[in-house]
Design a protein around this motif. Structure first.
Motif, PDB file in Angstrom:
ATOM      1  N   ILE A  71       0.846  -1.200   0.000  1.00 27.47           N
ATOM      2  CA  ILE A  71       0.000   0.000   0.000  1.00 27.47           C
ATOM      3  C   ILE A  71       0.880   1.249   0.000  1.00 27.47           C
ATOM      4  O   ILE A  71       0.526   2.276  -0.587  1.00 27.47           O
ATOM      5  CB  ILE A  71      -0.993   0.001   1.184  1.00 27.47           C
ATOM      6  N   SER A  72       2.052   1.152   0.634  1.00 33.98           N
ATOM      7  CA  SER A  72       3.006   2.266   0.624  1.00 33.98           C
ATOM      8  C   SER A  72       3.488   2.540  -0.798  1.00 33.98           C
ATOM      9  O   SER A  72       3.554   3.692  -1.245  1.00 33.98           O
ATOM     10  CB  SER A  72       4.206   1.952   1.520  1.00 33.98           C
ATOM     11  N   LYS A  73       3.812   1.461  -1.518  1.00 35.04           N
ATOM     12  CA  LYS A  73       4.291   1.623  -2.892  1.00 35.04           C
ATOM     13  C   LYS A  73       3.168   2.066  -3.822  1.00 35.04           C
ATOM     14  O   LYS A  73       3.376   2.873  -4.730  1.00 35.04           O
ATOM     15  CB  LYS A  73       4.899   0.313  -3.384  1.00 35.04           C
ATOM     16  N   LYS A 161       1.348  10.886  15.603  1.00 38.71           N
ATOM     17  CA  LYS A 161       0.087  10.324  15.101  1.00 38.71           C
ATOM     18  C   LYS A 161       0.238   8.831  14.826  1.00 38.71           C
ATOM     19  O   LYS A 161      -0.672   8.037  15.111  1.00 38.71           O
ATOM     20  CB  LYS A 161      -0.364  11.042  13.828  1.00 38.71           C
ATOM     21  N   VAL A 162       1.383   8.430  14.274  1.00 35.97           N
ATOM     22  CA  VAL A 162       1.632   7.013  14.005  1.00 35.97           C
ATOM     23  C   VAL A 162       1.709   6.237  15.318  1.00 35.97           C
ATOM     24  O   VAL A 162       1.151   5.146  15.445  1.00 35.97           O
ATOM     25  CB  VAL A 162       2.923   6.831  13.174  1.00 35.97           C
ATOM     26  N   VAL A 163       2.386   6.803  16.310  1.00 34.02           N
ATOM     27  CA  VAL A 163       2.456   6.165  17.633  1.00 34.02           C
ATOM     28  C   VAL A 163       1.053   5.983  18.209  1.00 34.02           C
ATOM     29  O   VAL A 163       0.708   4.916  18.728  1.00 34.02           O
ATOM     30  CB  VAL A 163       3.336   6.992  18.605  1.00 34.02           C
ATOM     31  N   GLU A 164       0.227   7.009  18.069  1.00 36.61           N
ATOM     32  CA  GLU A 164      -1.154   6.948  18.579  1.00 36.61           C
ATOM     33  C   GLU A 164      -1.955   5.871  17.848  1.00 36.61           C
ATOM     34  O   GLU A 164      -2.678   5.094  18.480  1.00 36.61           O
ATOM     35  CB  GLU A 164      -1.815   8.317  18.381  1.00 36.61           C
ATOM     36  N   LEU A 165      -1.820   5.800  16.514  1.00 36.29           N
ATOM     37  CA  LEU A 165      -2.556   4.809  15.723  1.00 36.29           C
ATOM     38  C   LEU A 165      -2.172   3.379  16.106  1.00 36.29           C
ATOM     39  O   LEU A 165      -3.042   2.539  16.362  1.00 36.29           O
ATOM     40  CB  LEU A 165      -2.279   5.019  14.229  1.00 36.29           C
ATOM     41  N   ALA A 218       1.065   4.101   7.467  1.00 37.97           N
ATOM     42  CA  ALA A 218       2.026   4.160   6.355  1.00 37.97           C
ATOM     43  C   ALA A 218       1.776   5.384   5.480  1.00 37.97           C
ATOM     44  O   ALA A 218       2.713   6.020   4.991  1.00 37.97           O
ATOM     45  CB  ALA A 218       1.934   2.881   5.516  1.00 37.97           C
ATOM     46  N   MET A 219       0.492   5.728   5.307  1.00 39.78           N
ATOM     47  CA  MET A 219       0.147   6.929   4.525  1.00 39.78           C
ATOM     48  C   MET A 219       0.522   8.199   5.288  1.00 39.78           C
ATOM     49  O   MET A 219       0.987   9.176   4.709  1.00 39.78           O
ATOM     50  CB  MET A 219      -1.360   6.948   4.215  1.00 39.78           C
ATOM     51  N   GLU A 220       0.361   8.173   6.595  1.00 38.91           N
ATOM     52  CA  GLU A 220       0.726   9.324   7.433  1.00 38.91           C
ATOM     53  C   GLU A 220       2.232   9.567   7.378  1.00 38.91           C
ATOM     54  O   GLU A 220       2.682  10.717   7.324  1.00 38.91           O
ATOM     55  CB  GLU A 220       0.261   9.069   8.870  1.00 38.91           C
ATOM     56  N   LEU A 221       3.018   8.493   7.362  1.00 40.54           N
ATOM     57  CA  LEU A 221       4.475   8.635   7.310  1.00 40.54           C
ATOM     58  C   LEU A 221       4.925   9.310   6.014  1.00 40.54           C
ATOM     59  O   LEU A 221       5.954   9.982   5.980  1.00 40.54           O
ATOM     60  CB  LEU A 221       5.145   7.265   7.439  1.00 40.54           C
ATOM     61  N   ALA A 222       4.158   9.126   4.933  1.00 47.22           N
ATOM     62  CA  ALA A 222       4.500   9.745   3.651  1.00 47.22           C
ATOM     63  C   ALA A 222       3.766  11.068   3.443  1.00 47.22           C
ATOM     64  O   ALA A 222       3.812  11.640   2.357  1.00 47.22           O
ATOM     65  CB  ALA A 222       4.177   8.787   2.513  1.00 47.22           C
TER      66      ALA A 222
END
Length: 340
Positions: A71-73, A161-165, A218-222
């Motif tokens: 999904i990242s790619k 946000k990623v940590v929270e998710l 993964a979307m948040e990281l990008a």
């Protein structure tokens, strides 16, 4: 399924069986592996989990990490924030690869924790009591070790946000597995008259939340938009629901199975069969249940539900640009929604 996974692994750059290699080769985990060898000759479930961790072609323990990478790619680099400069390998940011490893570590930690046996229900054929008690201690400690590693790596991503998710996904897993354990410990597992909506809620917690929230993370990281994040969440949620339904259906749709396969009374076909039949008739049928479910509407309804979640996962993919990665994500859905 194996072919779909193999093709998907080529797209993301490396086999996901190596996802947790750094952790597997650590001194601490090597120590744990040496200790687990003491359980050889017993029937402690930690042994099966350990075998599956090293080699597993049937249940695909690494499927979650693979989906996160795909999904990242499929989403590609974000155009929303031009100042976001990070190197990509095979179209995937290093932080997203780290997230895929974290997702796998969390999943594996909970698999290891599930291998704790009830000492009060042991039989002599399971193995000596002291070995089974030792196995329980190892399951707790090694599961905690994997989870601690995941949490450390999660903090290193430096994204609140990623940590929270992912933290909320761990909470969902705990809640879902607690419910499962409280039901399985009851003598007949028939005390609750649960409907399919309750089943969906429980399965989301114990099977879908981690993948759905990892895809969103993964979307948040990008730095992708909220809409793309939601579509990634929807894909992860509905694909994993289809995967669970496909698994639940196997005892009822396998044509070549001469032996009766074990199935759970809380599996989707059983729950749906009970809804169609009614509670009293369901209780009466319990001794010949598997054949009754096969002959009733529960199996066909569960297949329909599996395909419904598959279609919703495919619909979420429409928001991503056409690519090999998107095609691989679609093929994963097709693989778990195809029945004989």
């Amino acid at each position: 399924w194996s072919q779909v996974v193999s093709e998907a692994e080529k797209i993301v750059g490396y086999p996901t069986s190596f996802m947790s290699l750094r952790c597997l080769l650590s001194d601490e985990l090597s120590n744990i592996a040496m200790q687990v060898r003491k359980l050889v000759g017993t029937k402690h479930p930690l042994l099966d989990t350990a075998r599956g961790f090293v080699y597993d072609s049937r249940n695909n323990l690494q499927m979650r990490g693979l989906v996160v990478l795909l999904i990242s790619k499929a989403a590609g680099p974000s155009t929303a924030e031009l100042s976001f400069q990070h190197s990509m390998v095979s179209g995937i940011y290093s932080s997203q690869r780290s997230l895929a490893e974290i997702t796998e570590l969390i999943h594996t930690a909970f698999l290891v924790h599930r291998g704790i046996v009830n000492i009060g229900e042991l039989k002599s054929c399971n193995g000596p009591l002291k070995d089974m008690q030792f196995g329980n201690k190892m399951a707790i400690l090694s599961g905690d070790f994997l989870l601690a590693n995941a949490c450390t790596s999660l903090a290193q991503l430096q994204n609140t946000k990623v940590v929270e998710l992912i933290s909320s996904a761990i909470g969902d897993l705990v809640q879902g597995i607690y419910y499962e354990n409280s039901k399985s410990s009851e003598e007949n597992c028939l005390t609750d008259d649960i409907g399919i909506s309750t089943w969906k809620e429980q399965v989301f917690l114990s099977h879908s939340a981690l993948l759905a929230k990892s895809c969103q993370a993964a979307m948040e990281l990008a730095k992708h938009s909220a809409e793309i994040q939601d579509m990634a969440f929807q894909y992860g949620k509905h694909m994993s629901m289809s995967h669970k339904l496909h698994s639940d259906l196997q005892p009822f749709v396998k044509e070549s199975s001469s032996d009766t396969m074990a199935f759970s009374l809380n599996s989707a076909p059983a729950v749906l069969h009970q809804e169609f039949l009614g509670r009293e008739a369901w209780i009466k049928q319990i001794r010949e249940l598997q054949e009754a479910i096969k002959a009733g509407k529960g199996v066909t309804s569960a297949i329909d539900l599996c395909r419904c979640h598959g279609n919703r996962a495919l619909a979420a993919l429409e928001r991503f640009p056409p690519s090999e990665a998107r095609a691989a994500l679609a093929n994963i859905v097709y693989a778990v929604t195809r029945f004989p």
